[in-house]
Design a protein around this motif. Structure first.
Motif: not given
Length: 786
Positions: A33, A81-82, A84-86, A89, A441, A445, A449
């Motif tokens: 990270p 990254w896509r 885990t973070e984008t 919910s 995003v 970012e 990214y």
């Protein structure tokens, strides 16, 4: 340096080990990270390194591996990254579903990136011809499968096959006619039955005159595979060469390929490139420059050489020499899918046999002439490959090496591109139309990214394929095919055994401009992209707080719309007649002109185009005879002439060829004469065309390597975007003017626009009987010739 002996060529096991060794540190580094600032710096460093390495990729294997490793590191980092973070919910299930569809498509492209990197990292070098002693020459059957092709086209291919440089007592040419089967000759439709009977009679006569074996069968079963298997029941050649009906071979085909089978008893296949003498309809309708490499060159120049390195070179249906024993071992040409060629190679590879790819074009073929025929052909390829993926998945096929499994998986998975491409086209619309959050995003970012990830992908493609494909042209091709192939792919997935083989129409006459009858799906896709832009404009006004997201997603949709607008030009069929096409020749000849007074007047001329139905000649000097009488002028249409070509090393080609003048054009450089050949004289015309137009494979080498112009990443992107923007008003104009144009065409004929093409490649003659030559040590060898 590659190809200069400074570093050893890598064997397959060594290369696989290197990839595995690289994978561990890449995975570790990709998962560390970092902050946004560090990621931004990392992106800049990565792009900088790739730009530095890019010029050296074609010539240095270590630097090519380094570039792919760096790109692989960033690609994996982007994917993690896509993941885990984008993603939205789970509390928003509809948005999450749309986001997962997009992420799934991206995951597929990431996997395909690594497969393509493996395949293209170390393509094989050009191979020298394997010398073959005449006494060791195995017997060869040359099979030409046919269904509905014109007699004139078949005549040239068969005549060229008879001219191949090989001991005549060891080669048999066979026309495998599936259009004159008993089933068709006794068809319940009287028109089909009548035409089939007439076809069988005509082709039997053609084969007798050319000294070719005619073969047909009782029923049209298993399409091309069944046709070939039926013909081979009556043949016993050790090797067999498969040629599509429009694939005219050069004289050196067997001389360049047979020796490899003698040297390697476990070799079952030598595949060679498919070179086409005409442009494909997308290339033509998009008005791509002649210096733009054709679509198939990326596969035959780079990808298939990479498959060859990994032991996965496969049968492409034509222009390939195969060992009969290996094919018999798997029960003949495979026919479970409609892609019988690759399926046969898969079956034989699983028995431990070896294949080889020889990057030397030795056939001149025909692309489909219309967009509809092109789509039909690609639909068949896509359907067959997806059938293989489902019914004969290489990952679970015993007998294959790991690299062979990956090679086949890469080749089959490529044809899922309609699903992936449609996902990328529709994803921005999920937000524009419905406000769905397809990824979470920030604008920062996006800069550190997403934008670097896209640029890195473009850089890698341009580095690996810079000689054979301009940037983004492949995306336009894929978009043009997507709405049509998507249905075929989905249908095959649902019913993998229900596909049927449809023969691609060849030698269509495209003599006027028209709108393709299948234009609606691609037009609908373009209108959908336009609707997304309108919806984006509405969101910009109605939801000021979402303007950052609208700007980002709208930019993506705008890019899609520009490419789709350019792809839409594919449906506007526009014929272009090339002044000096790829089949242009320069053969001296004498014309004996019948002036109607019981005398013939000889004139010096040059044959510049030769075919079985017509020829074009140029006369640069005076068209008067020794008495001062004008022998040819603009009123000579309908006059009878004789063409006497001058080919000292091929005396059987120098016989007078009767013809009739059909067109005369005078210019400052002289006169151009077009003549028609009657069916009565089709055979000698076909033999002449086969010899002077298709006989020398160096002609195709010239066009493959000498007629390409590199485009850098920026220049390539600018070219496509500029063409896409210009295509928007042109599309509107052509759609609105189509009804009026159709009405006008009913009233008058239109002349074809003319475009300059390449220079003439001089004809290089070979001895009349090269197989009779011997080397200095008095050991007879088969000469390569050209």
């Amino acid at each position: 340096m590659k190809g200069k002996g400074i570093i050893p060529r890598l064997g397959t096991p060594v290369m696989v080990i290197l990839w595995l060794m690289l994978l561990a540190p890449i995975l570790f580094l990709a998962s560390v990270p970092t902050s946004i600032a560090v990621q931004g710096l990392l992106s800049l460093v990565t792009l900088g390194l790739l730009l530095i390495l890019k010029p050296f990729v074609p010539i240095s294997l270590p630097l090519r591996f380094s570039m792919l490793a760096i790109a692989g590191f960033f690609t994996l980092r982007y994917w993690l990254w896509r993941l885990t973070e984008t993603l939205p919910s789970p509390e928003e299930p509809i948005s999450l579903a749309a986001a997962l569809v997009l992420f799934g498509a991206e995951t597929f492209t990431v996997g395909l990136f690594f497969l393509t990197a493996l395949v293209t990292a170390d393509p094989t070098e050009p191979k020298p011809p394997a010398r073959l002693r005449l006494k060791d020459a195995p017997t060869v059957d040359i099979l030409v499968p046919s269904y509905n092709e014109p007699d004139e086209l078949l005549a040239v291919t068969l005549a060229a096959a008879k001219q191949i440089n090989y001991p005549k007592d060891k080669v048999t040419v066979v026309l495998c006619d599936d259009g004159g089967t008993d089933q068709r000759c006794n068809h319940s439709n009287p028109d089909i039955a009548r035409e089939s009977k007439a076809r069988r009679v005509r082709l039997q006569a053609l084969c007798r005159e050319l000294d070719v074996v005619y073969s047909t069968r009782a029923r049209n079963e298993s399409a091309k595979a069944g046709n070939l298997n039926s013909a081979m029941k009556n043949l016993n050649g050790e090797l067999f060469l498969v040629l599509d009906a429009d694939h005219v071979p050069s004289r050196d085909f067997l001389a360049r390929t047979v020796g490899y089978f003698v040297d390697n008893p476990r070799l079952f296949l030598v595949q060679t490139p498919h070179f086409f003498i005409n442009r494909d309809p997308i290339e033509r309708n998009l008005a791509l420059p002649e210096t733009c490499p054709s679509e198939n060159e990326m596969f035959y120049t780079t990808i298939h050489r990479g498959l060859d390195r990994l032991g996965g070179a496969f049968f492409c249906g034509s222009a390939a020499l195969l060992r009969r024993r290996a094919v018999d071992e798997v029960g003949g040409i495979s026919g479970e899918t409609i892609t019988e060629d690759a399926e046969t190679a898969l079956d034989i590879h699983s028995r431990g046999w070896e294949s080889m790819y020889l990057d030397q074009a030795m056939i001149g073929g025909l692309q489909p002439e219309t967009f509809a025929s092109f789509i039909q052909q690609r639909g068949r390829w896509a359907t067959g490959m997806i059938q293989m993926l489902i019914l004969k998945n290489p990952l679970f096929r015993s007998g294959l090496s790991m690299t062979q499994r990956l090679c086949y998986l890469n080749s089959m998975s490529f044809w899922l591109f309609p699903l992936i491409r449609m996902t990328f086209l529709l994803s921005p619309l999920f937000y524009m139309f419905f406000g769905l959050e397809i990824f979470v995003v920030s604008s920062t970012e996006v800069l550190v990214y997403i934008l670097p990830y896209l640029l890195i992908g473009f850089l890698i493609q341009n580095s690996l394929f810079s000689n054979v494909r301009w940037p983004q042209i492949s995306e336009v091709y894929e978009i043009a095919q997507t709405p049509y192939l998507l249905r075929a792919i989905i249908g095959t997935v649902l019913r993998p055994r229900a596909a049927s083989f449809k023969v691609t129409v060849k030698e269509e006459e495209l003599d006027h401009a028209f709108l393709s009858p299948i234009f609606l799906p691609l037009l609908g896709l373009a209108l959908l992209m336009l609707a997304g832009l309108i919806a984006g404009a509405y969101r910009w006004v109605a939801f000021p707080g979402d303007r950052t997201v609208v700007l980002l997603v709208g930019g993506w949709n705008l890019y899609n719309f520009v490419l789709t607008s350019y792809a839409l030009r594919s449906v506007f069929e526009r014929p272009w007649r090339l002044v000096k096409p790829r089949t242009a020749v320069s053969v001296p000849a004498t014309l004996n002109v019948d002036t109607g007074d019981a005398r013939t007047r000889p004139l010096s001329a040059t044959i510049v185009s030769a075919g079985s139905k017509s020829m074009v000649l140029s006369l640069e000097g005076d068209t008067r005879d020794s008495d001062g009488k004008v022998v040819l002028n603009d009123t000579s249409i309908g006059n009878a002439i004789e063409i006497c070509p001058s080919l000292p090393n091929a005396p059987d080609m120098e016989r007078p060829l009767p013809a009739t003048v059909s067109s005369v054009k005078s210019g400052i450089d002289g006169m151009t004469l077009t003549v028609d050949i009657t069916r009565k004289n089709m055979i000698p015309a076909s033999r002449l065309a086969a010899y002077v137009t298709y006989g020398d494979s160096s002609r195709w080498t010239y066009f493959r390597k000498g007629r390409t112009k590199r485009r850098g990443l920026v220049a390539g992107l600018a070219f496509v975007l500029h063409r896409g923007i210009l295509s928007m008003p042109r599309n509107i104009f052509d759609l609105l003017s189509e009804p009026a144009r159709r009405k006008a065409e009913l009233q008058m004929d239109t002349d074809l626009p003319i475009r300059e093409s390449s220079n003439v490649v001089p004809v290089r003659e070979q001895p009349a009987d090269p197989a009779a030559k011997t080397s200095d040590d008095e050991e007879g060898y088969l000469e390569v010739g050209s």
